[in-house]
Design a protein around this motif. Structure first.
Motif, short mmCIF file in Angstrom:
data_model
loop_
_atom_site.label_atom_id
_atom_site.label_comp_id
_atom_site.label_asym_id
_atom_site.label_seq_id
_atom_site.Cartn_x
_atom_site.Cartn_y
_atom_site.Cartn_z
N GLU A 1 64.78 -28.66 -9.81
CA GLU A 1 63.59 -29.14 -9.53
C GLU A 1 63.73 -30.80 -9.69
O GLU A 1 63.46 -31.70 -8.90
CB GLU A 1 62.18 -28.80 -10.50
N LYS A 2 64.42 -31.19 -10.84
CA LYS A 2 64.82 -32.65 -11.25
C LYS A 2 65.90 -33.23 -10.25
O LYS A 2 65.47 -34.37 -9.90
CB LYS A 2 65.09 -32.78 -12.68
N VAL B 1 73.78 -27.90 -16.84
CA VAL B 1 73.14 -27.52 -17.92
C VAL B 1 73.90 -27.54 -19.14
O VAL B 1 75.03 -26.91 -19.24
CB VAL B 1 72.29 -26.05 -17.83
N LYS B 2 73.51 -28.49 -20.16
CA LYS B 2 74.09 -28.35 -21.53
C LYS B 2 73.57 -28.07 -22.79
O LYS B 2 72.17 -28.90 -22.74
CB LYS B 2 74.70 -29.86 -21.70
N TYR B 3 73.73 -27.38 -23.48
CA TYR B 3 72.88 -26.76 -24.71
C TYR B 3 71.55 -26.46 -24.27
O TYR B 3 70.61 -26.96 -24.60
CB TYR B 3 72.99 -27.98 -25.84
N GLY B 4 71.48 -25.93 -23.07
CA GLY B 4 69.95 -25.42 -22.51
C GLY B 4 69.25 -26.61 -22.10
O GLY B 4 68.27 -26.29 -21.38
N VAL B 5 69.98 -27.74 -21.88
CA VAL B 5 68.97 -28.80 -21.43
C VAL B 5 69.68 -29.50 -19.95
O VAL B 5 71.13 -29.74 -19.90
CB VAL B 5 68.97 -30.12 -22.29
N PRO B 6 68.91 -29.84 -18.80
CA PRO B 6 69.61 -30.36 -17.81
C PRO B 6 69.95 -31.86 -17.71
O PRO B 6 69.44 -32.53 -18.47
CB PRO B 6 68.38 -30.16 -16.66
N HIS B 7 71.32 -32.04 -17.28
CA HIS B 7 71.92 -33.18 -17.46
C HIS B 7 72.21 -33.58 -16.33
O HIS B 7 72.75 -32.80 -15.08
CB HIS B 7 73.21 -33.00 -18.13
N SER C 1 70.77 -36.93 -20.21
CA SER C 1 69.79 -35.87 -20.11
C SER C 1 68.65 -36.08 -19.26
O SER C 1 67.95 -37.32 -19.29
CB SER C 1 69.41 -35.81 -21.61
N MET C 2 68.25 -35.26 -18.48
CA MET C 2 67.20 -35.35 -17.56
C MET C 2 65.86 -35.15 -18.22
O MET C 2 65.11 -34.27 -18.03
CB MET C 2 67.50 -34.63 -16.50
#
Ligand code: NAD
Ligand code: 3PG
Length: 616
Positions: free
Chosen positions: A405-406, A521-527, A539-540
């Motif tokens: 989405e981002k 996705v890095k460590y569960g976070v979108p980048h 990080s997004m």
């Protein structure tokens, strides 16, 4: 013109530093990792909040914020009688209003105040109703099987999920079919009425036996197959017609699957169990009655509309059809002077197939759970107009859904001028095999990201493909296998590529001339990891400033200083360049939105060639 309409006609307003933040449609509250699961669910079925006043453009209330107590309870309108057990399930999490017997006008007036509407077969959920509910209504629950009273296309267009309760009344309907079959064959209803009228007419009501007779089941689904099973127990010879039923299922019950023509030609009894669709509408008509045995008997507990009722009256009058037993009618309730209902060789019940205590209890619980799940954003196993995504897949894909989405949201904000987006390519790089995961959810979220910032349309899994098609957005997908990656993660990266568009940020244009963004996705976070030809790593979360400059020392300090002076917190910063001393881009994550003056100061740094502020 509303603010969101303004954004529709001027897609580029969204990326302008001067555009009002309040005017931009936002879906979610700032994310936190623990809410990742909730966020994905919300993205699937979220709808804009109904709150909109003249002074405040339509805004979206987050359903994913950290304080559950601040979130309004969903409101559910139950338009037809629903069992207490189901109501109890709904009341655990929603405000429930039971408004039985509403007129169509009452429903139209009320529906916009509710997140979900529950109906049985007596309420028509028309396009008008769905339009009236647009902006708030997210789920229509059909407490039963048949969804012919719900305008599915209109629901899909409105992004409204339709769920039904397909299993709980199967046995009840089958038992009612058998009850009608037996009572018709032995004239139970007619003899009962005569005796109550004081007539003892034993000779008049001689019936026919069932044993050894051929019963044709038309529609060998859940109800049809249960009727077949019971009819076998009565010693009948069962044949069935269903173009979509597996032959082995029929064989296991001892029924033979045959063509429509063969079924109606061979049958002594015909029991109808197919849904009402454009194909099955009036499929029993003058022509088909002609092909039946003289003296055939017909039972219908499916839908009235599959029979041409005038033709049936003619066939009954001529004796072609000896008897009919009907639970369902084209118009319900049928007119009081209906020739069909009043025909002496016809037995009727007022759509009672599902009406047993047990079935209604089961249906109520089945639909309440489906609606509750849908309102929580889960995809129901009984979704009628959306793909089914199992819970474990959903949970694994959660951060990738957010990433998709981002990326879509960023890509659309990079488009310049009046160049409308037509072609979108989404490339998934994965170490998994091509059949290992379903990309529909990710494609839907890219569509959501692209469409929502520039329109008043809200997009979810239900209406994403429809919305894309409506807007002439061609979304193609490609899977690239990543041999050295780990198959543990479903995806290595997602690339979103917009072709044949101009960008307001030249740095986002790749060598091929497309706007290209890649994320992982890095460590569960979108980048965000690639912008055009530049590799970055940001990080997004929050907002993003992209800045293209000549690669030289001190740039990070200068920009950081300007932001710091205005108390804008930098969450991430990453620099990517093609060659030393040539062009480079800075990707700067910021928690707050810098004001216009601050952004202009960044733009005024001599080495800065261009910059853009983007909302994530
Ligand atoms: N009277 C009642 O109260 C009552 C109760 C339950 C179900 N129903 C109705 O009974 C019907 C069947 O319900 P179900 O739960 O068995 O549904 P189902 O989906 O399990 O079965 C329907 C079957 O019809 C078949 N079919 C579709 N088009 C066909 C065609 N052109 N020719 C032959 N077969 C075709 C399908 O392949 C499917 O196997 C539905 O219309 C439902 O609304 C009525
Ligand atoms: O399709 C169904 O489930 C039946 O027709 C039952 O309809 P009802 O819920 O109105 O009884």
């Amino acid at each position: 013109m509303s603010a969101s309409r303004a954004l529709l006609s001027n897609p580029h307003a969204v990326a302008s530093p001067t555009a009002s933040r309040a005017a931009r449609p936002r879906l979610s509250a700032p994310s936190t990792v623990p809410f990742a699961r909730l966020r994905i669910r919300s993205a699937i079925l979220s709808s804009p909040a109904p709150v909109a006043t003249a002074s405040e453009p339509r805004r979206r209330i987050s359903r994913t914020g950290s304080d559950a107590s601040l979130r309004p309870k969903p409101a559910v309108l139950v338009a037809e009688k629903l069992g207490e057990a189901g109501l109890a399930v709904l009341r655990q999490f929603a405000d429930v209003e039971c408004a039985y017997g509403m007129s169509p006008a009452d429903l139209l007036a009320k529906v916009a105040q509710f997140d979900a509407l529950i109906v049985r077969s007596g309420t028509k959920v028309t396009r008008e109703v769905l339009e009236a509910g647009r902006g708030r209504l997210r789920v229509v629950g059909r407490a039963g099987v048949g969804i012919d009273n719900v305008d599915l296309q209109a629901a899909t267009e409105a992004g409204c999920l339709v769920v039904n309760a397909p299993t709980a009344n199967t046995v009840a309907a089958a038992e009612h079919g058998i009850a009608l079959l037996a009572s018709m064959a032995r004239n139970v209803a007619q003899a009962d009425a005569a005796l109550k009228a004081g007539k003892w007419q034993r000779a008049k009501y001689v019936g026919v036996s069932l044993v050894g007779k051929t019963l044709a089941i038309m529609g060998f689904g859940k109800v049809g197959s249960e009727v077949a099973r019971r009819a076998k127990g009565l010693g009948m010879h069962v044949i069935a017609h269903d173009p979509y039923a597996p032959a082995d299922k029929a064989r296991a019950i001892g029924a033979e699957l045959v063509s429509f023509e063969e079924a109606i030609a061979k049958a002594d009894f015909i029991s109808i169990h197919m849904p009402l669709t454009p194909t099955t509408s009036k499929v029993f008509n003058d022509e088909s009655f002609k092909k039946m045995k003289t003296g055939v008997r017909i039972i219908n507990v499916a839908r009235g509309g599959v029979i041409d009722e005038d033709a049936l009256v003619r066939a009954l009058d001529s004796g072609k059809v000896a008897q009919a037993a009907l639970d369902v009618f084209t118009v319900e309730p049928p007119p009081k002077d209906s020739k069909l209902v009043l025909h002496e060789n016809v037995t009727v019940t007022p759509h009672l197939g599902a009406s047993t205590v047990e079935a209604q209890e089961g249906v109520a619980i089945e639909i309440a759970e489906a609606v509750a799940g849908a309102l929580r954003g889960e995809l129901s196993a009984t979704a009628v107009n959306a793909p089914m995504v199992p819970a474990e897949v959903l949970s694994e894909l959660a951060p990738y859904v957010s990433l998709a989405e981002k990326l879509g949201r960023l890509a659309v904000q990079l488009v310049a001028g009046e160049s409308g987006i037509k072609g979108v390519k989404v490339v998934y790089t994965s170490a998994r095999g091509p059949d290992d995961f379903d990309t529909r959810l990710l494609r839907a979220m890219v569509t959501k990201g692209i469409v929502e910032p520039v329109s008043s349309t809200f997009v979810n899994l239900v209406n994403a493909d429809y919305t894309a098609k409506q807007r002439g957005l061609r979304i193609t997908e490609e899977r690239v296998s990543h041999d050295s990656g780990s198959a543990e993660a479903p995806l290595e990266s997602i690339q979103v590529r917009l072709s044949h568009v101009k960008s307001k940020f030249a740095g986002a244009i790749s060598d091929g001339g497309d706007i290209v963004l890649v994320g992982r996705v890095k460590y569960g976070v979108p980048h965000l990891t690639v912008v055009g030809p530049y590799e970055v790593d940001v990080s997004m979360e929050g907002n993003l400033i992209l800045c293209r400059q000549i690669d030289q020392p001190g740039m990070i300090g200068k920009v950081g200083n300007i932001l710091g002076q205005k108390n804008v917190n930098v969450s991430f910063m990453s620099v990517g360049r093609t060659f030393r001393g040539k062009q480079a881009i800075m990707a700067i994550g910021v928690d707050e939105e810098p004001d216009k003056e601050t952004l202009e100061k960044i733009g005024a740094i001599p080495a800065v060639e261009e910059f853009v502020f983007l909302e994530l």
